[in-house]
Write a protein that holds these residues in place. Sequence first.
Motif, PDB file in Angstrom:
ATOM      1  N   ASP A 123       0.827  -1.205   0.000  1.00  0.00           N
ATOM      2  CA  ASP A 123       0.000   0.000   0.000  1.00  0.00           C
ATOM      3  C   ASP A 123       0.862   1.256   0.000  1.00  0.00           C
ATOM      4  N   GLN A 126       2.292   1.631  -3.569  1.00  0.00           N
ATOM      5  CA  GLN A 126       1.294   1.997  -4.570  1.00  0.00           C
ATOM      6  C   GLN A 126       0.741   3.397  -4.346  1.00  0.00           C
ATOM      7  N   SER A 127       0.604   3.820  -3.098  1.00  0.00           N
ATOM      8  CA  SER A 127       0.129   5.185  -2.846  1.00  0.00           C
ATOM      9  C   SER A 127       1.182   6.223  -3.223  1.00  0.00           C
ATOM     10  N   GLN A 131       4.409   1.904 -10.004  1.00  0.00           N
ATOM     11  CA  GLN A 131       3.446   1.238 -10.874  1.00  0.00           C
ATOM     12  C   GLN A 131       3.529  -0.281 -10.821  1.00  0.00           C
TER      13      GLN A 131
END
Length: 145
Positions: A123, A126-127, A131
């Motif tokens: 998380d 990705q935040s 990619q």
Amino acid sequence: MPAMSSRGGGRRRTINEINMVPFIDVMLVLLIIFMVSAPLITTGVVDLPSVGRSSQQPVHVVHVIVGADEKLKIRVDSGEPEPVGLSALADRVKQAQQGDAKTPVVISADKAVRYEAVVKTMDKLQSAGVQRVGLAVKQGSSGEH
């Protein structure tokens, strides 16, 4: 008695059957509507992961290692793992990617690590806009290291 026969209204009988014609008409109209609209519906494309699809790893890979004590380490290509905190992980990964957002990031975790620690790591990456984040899998079915 003749009064009773005239009271019945002659020889009319009530029909106790269901008229199927309107039902069939409605079904045919619905069939035509679904046949016309079916090709217009676009299906979503799902890119499913596959294990062992590629025969070789990419040249430049960033490994994030989650140890049994849930401490994070980062290894670029085949270099030495360096300890890193969760707050500085995204910045360190972007620095290791050297400006190429397509550089894959692989998360390797010890089997004793809680799933929550791996999800937090994913998380966080990705935040931050990384990619290509994936999980490392162990080849083979043996339970040994």
